[in-house]
Design a protein around this motif. Structure first.
Motif, PDB file in Angstrom:
ATOM      1  N   PHE A 199       0.823  -1.039   0.282  1.00 34.04           N
ATOM      2  CA  PHE A 199      -0.051   0.248   0.205  1.00 34.04           C
ATOM      3  C   PHE A 199       0.701   0.986   0.182  1.00 34.04           C
ATOM      4  CE2 PHE A 199      -3.075  -2.857   2.348  1.00 34.04           C
ATOM      5  CZ  PHE A 199      -3.768  -3.064   1.229  1.00 34.04           C
ATOM      6  N   LYS A 200       1.913   1.123   0.531  1.00 36.07           N
ATOM      7  CA  LYS A 200       3.079   1.997   1.020  1.00 36.07           C
ATOM      8  C   LYS A 200       3.229   2.427  -0.710  1.00 36.07           C
ATOM      9  CE  LYS A 200       4.689   2.010   5.617  1.00 36.07           C
ATOM     10  NZ  LYS A 200       5.329   1.374   6.582  1.00 36.07           N
ATOM     11  N   GLU A 201       3.886   1.761  -1.004  1.00 36.38           N
ATOM     12  CA  GLU A 201       4.469   1.277  -2.401  1.00 36.38           C
ATOM     13  C   GLU A 201       3.497   2.205  -3.844  1.00 36.38           C
ATOM     14  OE1 GLU A 201       6.126  -2.145  -4.163  1.00 36.38           O
ATOM     15  OE2 GLU A 201       7.220  -2.657  -2.424  1.00 36.38           O
ATOM     16  N   ALA A 202       2.258   2.100  -3.275  1.00 37.39           N
ATOM     17  CA  ALA A 202       1.553   2.604  -3.981  1.00 37.39           C
ATOM     18  C   ALA A 202       1.127   4.439  -4.144  1.00 37.39           C
ATOM     19  CB  ALA A 202      -0.094   1.893  -4.388  1.00 37.39           C
ATOM     20  N   TYR A 203       1.330   4.261  -2.299  1.00 39.90           N
ATOM     21  CA  TYR A 203       0.651   5.835  -2.803  1.00 39.90           C
ATOM     22  C   TYR A 203       1.196   6.260  -3.431  1.00 39.90           C
ATOM     23  CZ  TYR A 203      -3.077   6.332   0.519  1.00 39.90           C
ATOM     24  OH  TYR A 203      -4.326   6.807   1.667  1.00 39.90           O
ATOM     25  N   ILE A 204       2.926   6.123  -3.379  1.00 42.26           N
ATOM     26  CA  ILE A 204       3.827   6.430  -3.468  1.00 42.26           C
ATOM     27  C   ILE A 204       3.883   7.350  -5.405  1.00 42.26           C
ATOM     28  CG2 ILE A 204       6.934   6.202  -4.014  1.00 42.26           C
ATOM     29  CD1 ILE A 204       7.078   5.370  -1.136  1.00 42.26           C
ATOM     30  N   GLU A 205       3.646   5.723  -5.700  1.00 41.22           N
ATOM     31  CA  GLU A 205       3.412   6.046  -7.258  1.00 41.22           C
ATOM     32  C   GLU A 205       1.552   7.105  -7.279  1.00 41.22           C
ATOM     33  OE1 GLU A 205       2.522   2.222  -8.310  1.00 41.22           O
ATOM     34  OE2 GLU A 205       4.701   1.634  -8.157  1.00 41.22           O
ATOM     35  N   GLU A 206       0.595   7.047  -6.936  1.00 34.27           N
ATOM     36  CA  GLU A 206       0.506   8.037  -6.548  1.00 34.27           C
ATOM     37  C   GLU A 206       0.215   9.782  -6.837  1.00 34.27           C
ATOM     38  OE1 GLU A 206      -3.041   7.440  -7.644  1.00 34.27           O
ATOM     39  OE2 GLU A 206      -2.263   5.681  -8.848  1.00 34.27           O
TER      40      GLU A 206
END
Length: 271
Positions: free
Chosen positions: A87-94
């Motif tokens: 989820f952290k990685e997804a947030y960083i990308e967004e």
């Protein structure tokens, strides 16, 4: 992950505590508690966490927090596990995608304002001249209003003559109010909220030069000494409060006294 993780608020990419709670599978009240218990500086908290609200399914207004990428990063630093990392990685990308979208939008907006021909440039010049003429007319009208109102600006004159910061109780006294009541009015009008016992401004007013934080020492009942930050208002802030209270129909005591002594009889005005 199809859910919108990041959105734009005040031209900045942000997320909120509701979205974080849902994505990381946590209760929202627990996420709110995690935010409030972060041991970060007041400056960081005010800049990267903004208190807001939402309406739940029972039509009740409930608290939530908006947070920047830095605020989000600090919050979820302690969230561990394989899923949490995903989820952290997804947030960083967004966040990265949203920053790029805002950058491109800004560039497009700026370039679209440039005239594309000689005729457009002339039209733009005419519009600018008309605006300048209107500004000059407005300026003259304002100067006349100020000249007519000059004898009545006693309280504003007093504010402008002073350079010192003042506490809220001193300002409230000028209007016949208590400091507690004036703080409540500023809270009701969305100017300030309380953090660790100190009234602080919402982000839209933080960089206006209205306040100055002052350190106050005090002695506890057991004899130990403590330190607390106290918000004091600059003269610019006093003028802001004056305008806000005037819109509410609350007049400074000094101006009330002057109005009482300069009333002109109706018959004299008619003549």
């Amino acid at each position: 992950m199809k859910k919108t993780l990041v959105f734009v608020e005040n031209h900045r990419p942000v997320t909120d505590s509701l979205t974080v709670a849902e994505v990381f599978g946590k209760r929202h009240d627990r996420v709110l508690q995690d935010i409030r218990e972060l041991e970060c500086s007041i400056h960081f908290r005010l800049h990267h966490f903004v208190e807001s609200s939402y309406t739940n399914q029972q039509n009740r207004t409930m608290p939530k927090f908006l947070m920047t990428e830095q605020g989000f990063t600090l919050l979820v630093m302690g969230y561990t596990g394989k899923e949490a990392m995903r989820f952290k990685e997804a947030y960083i990308e967004e966040f990265e995608k949203m920053r790029e979208t805002l950058r491109q939008s800004s560039q497009f907006s700026s370039s679209s304002l440039l005239p594309k021909s000689y005729l457009e440039a002339l039209k733009a010049l005419v519009v600018q001249v008309e605006k300048n003429e209107q500004l000059e007319a407005d300026k003259l009208a304002l100067e006349q209003c100020l000249a007519e109102a000059e004898p009545k600006l006693t309280y504003v004159d007093q504010i402008l003559a002073s350079k010192d910061t003042v506490c809220i109780t001193q300002i409230a006294k000028d209007y016949g109010l208590s400091g507690k009541r004036l703080n409540a009015i500023l809270h009701e009008d969305g100017v300030q909220f309380k953090v660790n016992g100190q009234w602080v401004l919402y982000s839209k007013y933080q960089h206006m030069g209205y306040t100055h934080s002052h350190t106050v020492q005090y002695t506890r009942s057991n004899g130990d000494r403590g330190v607390q930050l106290q918000t004091e208002w600059t003269q610019k802030g006093r003028l802001f409060i004056h305008d806000l209270l005037t819109k509410r129909g609350i007049v400074a005591c000094m101006d009330r006294e002057q109005t009482t002594t300069t009333v002109i009889p109706l018959t004299s005005r008619i003549e």
